[in-house]
Design a protein around this motif. Structure first.
Motif, PDB file in Angstrom:
ATOM      1  N   GLU A  31       0.794  -1.226   0.000  1.00  0.00           N
ATOM      2  CA  GLU A  31       0.000   0.000   0.000  1.00  0.00           C
ATOM      3  C   GLU A  31       0.826   1.275   0.000  1.00  0.00           C
ATOM      4  O   GLU A  31       0.408   2.277  -0.571  1.00  0.00           O
ATOM      5  N   HIS A  32       1.989   1.263   0.630  1.00  0.00           N
ATOM      6  CA  HIS A  32       2.752   2.497   0.800  1.00  0.00           C
ATOM      7  C   HIS A  32       4.119   2.504   0.125  1.00  0.00           C
ATOM      8  O   HIS A  32       4.695   3.575  -0.073  1.00  0.00           O
ATOM      9  N   ILE A  33       4.647   1.334  -0.198  1.00  0.00           N
ATOM     10  CA  ILE A  33       6.013   1.293  -0.735  1.00  0.00           C
ATOM     11  C   ILE A  33       6.042   0.770  -2.168  1.00  0.00           C
ATOM     12  O   ILE A  33       7.039   0.887  -2.849  1.00  0.00           O
ATOM     13  N   GLY A  34       4.947   0.198  -2.643  1.00  0.00           N
ATOM     14  CA  GLY A  34       4.881  -0.224  -4.023  1.00  0.00           C
ATOM     15  C   GLY A  34       5.320  -1.646  -4.311  1.00  0.00           C
ATOM     16  O   GLY A  34       5.570  -2.002  -5.459  1.00  0.00           O
ATOM     17  N   PHE A  35       5.406  -2.468  -3.280  1.00  0.00           N
ATOM     18  CA  PHE A  35       5.722  -3.880  -3.485  1.00  0.00           C
ATOM     19  C   PHE A  35       4.512  -4.566  -4.106  1.00  0.00           C
ATOM     20  O   PHE A  35       3.383  -4.094  -3.980  1.00  0.00           O
ATOM     21  N   SER A  36       4.750  -5.698  -4.737  1.00  0.00           N
ATOM     22  CA  SER A  36       3.650  -6.530  -5.204  1.00  0.00           C
ATOM     23  C   SER A  36       3.566  -7.748  -4.294  1.00  0.00           C
ATOM     24  O   SER A  36       4.511  -8.092  -3.605  1.00  0.00           O
ATOM     25  N   GLY A  37       2.424  -8.379  -4.337  1.00  0.00           N
ATOM     26  CA  GLY A  37       2.229  -9.556  -3.512  1.00  0.00           C
ATOM     27  C   GLY A  37       1.130  -9.312  -2.512  1.00  0.00           C
ATOM     28  O   GLY A  37       0.382  -8.345  -2.628  1.00  0.00           O
ATOM     29  N   PRO A  38       1.039 -10.171  -1.566  1.00  0.00           N
ATOM     30  CA  PRO A  38       1.960 -11.276  -1.318  1.00  0.00           C
ATOM     31  C   PRO A  38       1.654 -12.496  -2.189  1.00  0.00           C
ATOM     32  O   PRO A  38       0.522 -12.743  -2.556  1.00  0.00           O
ATOM     33  N   VAL A  39       2.709 -13.224  -2.471  1.00  0.00           N
ATOM     34  CA  VAL A  39       2.601 -14.496  -3.163  1.00  0.00           C
ATOM     35  C   VAL A  39       2.803 -15.575  -2.103  1.00  0.00           C
ATOM     36  O   VAL A  39       3.798 -15.561  -1.387  1.00  0.00           O
ATOM     37  N   GLN A  40       1.843 -16.472  -1.998  1.00  0.00           N
ATOM     38  CA  GLN A  40       1.966 -17.528  -0.998  1.00  0.00           C
ATOM     39  C   GLN A  40       2.969 -18.573  -1.468  1.00  0.00           C
ATOM     40  O   GLN A  40       2.967 -18.977  -2.632  1.00  0.00           O
ATOM     41  N   THR A  41       3.849 -18.964  -0.556  1.00  0.00           N
ATOM     42  CA  THR A  41       4.834 -20.019  -0.811  1.00  0.00           C
ATOM     43  C   THR A  41       4.512 -21.195   0.112  1.00  0.00           C
ATOM     44  O   THR A  41       3.552 -21.129   0.883  1.00  0.00           O
ATOM     45  N   ASP A  42       5.326 -22.224   0.062  1.00  0.00           N
ATOM     46  CA  ASP A  42       5.092 -23.389   0.923  1.00  0.00           C
ATOM     47  C   ASP A  42       5.111 -23.034   2.405  1.00  0.00           C
ATOM     48  O   ASP A  42       4.349 -23.581   3.190  1.00  0.00           O
ATOM     49  N   SER A  43       5.991 -22.106   2.790  1.00  0.00           N
ATOM     50  CA  SER A  43       6.153 -21.799   4.212  1.00  0.00           C
ATOM     51  C   SER A  43       5.730 -20.399   4.607  1.00  0.00           C
ATOM     52  O   SER A  43       5.863 -20.024   5.762  1.00  0.00           O
TER      53      SER A  43
END
Length: 143
Positions: A31-43
């Protein structure tokens, strides 16, 4: 026997508590820094940013832990070896490693650890997004 049953039931809820809390507490990355995701991984979950990946994991082992890894990503998309958040936090001068604990044997502890990791990352992020952040990660990997 009953206490063992309750403990196993409680442990079964730890991963679900983790998944829910990460989405809330790490939302600032998107929302504030421009990252994408989250992408769920196995852990856990992976967030992609400009030059950085952040992975937040819940390892439901004998002694369950929440842990966060920050990894630089080159402009060509090649990801370098990551550094644990608690190491970066200390090296940056943000505070002691105790501010970023991992051990999470109960639902309450999982929720608290996710909040602590998110708060530490939020505090550290202004440094990580600069050239100083790249130097900080490089220094940490040397040590």
């Amino acid at each position: 026997m009953i206490s063992e049953y309750r403990r196993m039931g409680n442990r079964g809820n730890l991963a679900e508590a983790f998944r829910t809390e990460v989405g809330v507490e790490f939302a600032f990355l998107v929302e504030h820094i421009g990252f994408s995701g989250p992408v769920q991984t196995d852990s856990g979950f992976l967030f992609h940013g400009a030059g950085l990946d952040v992975e937040v994991w819940f390892l439901d082992v004998h002694e369950p832990v929440v842990t966060t890894l920050v990894a630089p990503v080159a402009s060509d998309g090649v990801r370098a070896r990551g550094v644990w958040l608690d190491e970066l936090y200390v090296l940056s001068g943000c505070g002691p490693a105790q501010d970023v604990p991992g051990w999470a044997p109960t639902r309450r502890a999982v929720l608290k650890r996710v909040r602590q990791h998110a708060a530490a990352l939020s505090r550290l992020m202004p440094q990580l997004l600069t050239a100083e952040g790249a130097q900080l990660i490089a220094r940490s990997r040397q040590g």
